[in-house]
Design a protein around this motif. Structure first.
Motif, short mmCIF file in Angstrom:
data_model
loop_
_atom_site.label_atom_id
_atom_site.label_comp_id
_atom_site.label_asym_id
_atom_site.label_seq_id
_atom_site.Cartn_x
_atom_site.Cartn_y
_atom_site.Cartn_z
N VAL A 123 0.83 -1.21 0.00
CA VAL A 123 0.00 0.00 0.00
C VAL A 123 0.86 1.26 0.00
O VAL A 123 0.38 2.35 -0.27
N VAL A 124 2.15 1.08 0.31
CA VAL A 124 3.07 2.22 0.30
C VAL A 124 4.48 1.67 0.10
O VAL A 124 4.77 0.51 0.43
N VAL A 125 5.36 2.50 -0.48
CA VAL A 125 6.75 2.11 -0.65
C VAL A 125 7.61 3.03 0.20
O VAL A 125 7.50 4.25 0.12
N VAL A 126 8.40 2.45 1.07
CA VAL A 126 9.26 3.21 1.98
C VAL A 126 10.67 3.22 1.42
O VAL A 126 11.20 2.17 1.02
N THR A 127 11.31 4.41 1.41
CA THR A 127 12.64 4.51 0.83
C THR A 127 13.57 5.35 1.70
O THR A 127 13.12 6.25 2.42
N ASP A 128 14.85 5.00 1.63
CA ASP A 128 15.88 5.82 2.26
C ASP A 128 16.72 6.52 1.20
O ASP A 128 17.77 7.09 1.48
N GLY A 129 16.25 6.46 -0.04
CA GLY A 129 16.94 7.09 -1.15
C GLY A 129 17.74 6.12 -2.00
O GLY A 129 18.10 6.43 -3.14
N THR A 130 18.03 4.93 -1.45
CA THR A 130 18.83 3.96 -2.20
C THR A 130 18.07 2.65 -2.44
O THR A 130 18.39 1.93 -3.39
N ARG A 131 17.13 2.34 -1.59
CA ARG A 131 16.34 1.12 -1.78
C ARG A 131 14.88 1.42 -1.48
O ARG A 131 14.56 2.41 -0.82
N TYR A 132 14.00 0.53 -1.94
CA TYR A 132 12.57 0.74 -1.82
C TYR A 132 11.92 -0.50 -1.19
O TYR A 132 12.03 -1.60 -1.74
#
Length: 246
Positions: A123-132
């Motif tokens: 339902v959502v994609v969480v990212t730290d800028g390098t992975r999803y």
């Protein structure tokens, strides 16, 4: 001669009655013995013979999870009598697959184990800028990608209480009406109480915590009739707009 014949017939009738009495007295024992023998045969047939032994697995409900992965995790004991298979243990092993939300395991006589899975839905994609990371409605991260998937809100989560923050972001995303969800470019969250929606054109929505998200969504829908740069619904009874556009 007649008396001798009558006596012989009487003796025969008496003998028949005696045999009948003995047979009736033994009948319950005979029936009981037959039942015990039949029960023993059934137990042997289902629990100890190879007639109903596991020779394969049927999987349904798998869309993104490979069937081979499910079969490997299930580790159904081939050659074991189907009646002796621990279905709960198989279900637990299949549920350990990150992308599986639930698994139901049943027997399909004479020789199959049936596994029906429910996959997790992002339902959502969480990212730290390098992975999803794909996250489902329970806030569970179940798959990591190297490129951003389309069609899902993107959440940039920072701060120490990461799992709690992710669950709060999921709650907020689920509360958004579809027309508003499509406008969300990303979601920023440094804590469970500081969630911000980033819309197109640099517009921001200060959401705060996930508490009262349904109420906040209703207030925001009305508030956005007024053009502004910032919409603050963190206190839904006292909403604020900033940088109004003309």
């Amino acid at each position: 001669m007649s008396q001798s014949a009558d006596l012989a017939r009487a003796q025969q009738r008496f003998a028949r009655r005696q045999r009948l009495v003995r047979w009736r007295s033994w009948l319950p024992w005979a029936i009981g013995g037959g039942v015990v023998l039949l029960s023993a045969l059934v137990v042997w047939l289902f629990y100890f013979s190879s007639a109903f032994a596991v020779d394969g697995v049927r999987v349904s409900g798998a869309d993104t999870v490979p069937v081979a992965t499910i079969e490997q995790a299930a580790a159904a004991p081939q050659g074991t009598p189907l009646a002796k298979v621990d279905l709960g243990a198989i279900a637990d092993r299949v549920r350990s697959i990150p992308s599986v939300a639930d698994a139901q395991v049943t027997r399909a006589w004479p020789n199959k184990v049936v596994i029906v899975i429910t996959e997790r839905v992002a339902v959502v994609v969480v990212t730290d800028g390098t992975r999803y990371e794909l996250v489902d409605a329970t806030g569970t991260s179940f798959k990591t990608l190297t490129s951003r998937p389309t069609g899902l809100p993107e959440a940039k989560v920072t701060g120490p209480r990461r799992e709690q923050t992710i669950r709060s972001v999921v709650t907020v995303s689920a509360a958004l009406p579809e027309v508003l969800r499509t406008q969300v470019g990303s979601i920023s969250a440094a804590s469970p109480d500081s969630i911000t929606l980033n819309l197109a054109g640099g517009v921001k929505v200060v959401w705060g915590s996930s508490d009262d998200s349904a109420r906040k969504a209703e207030v925001l829908s009305v508030l956005m009739k007024r053009k502004a740069v910032v919409y603050d619904v963190s206190a839904p009874d006292l909403p604020v707009t900033k940088g109004e556009k003309r």
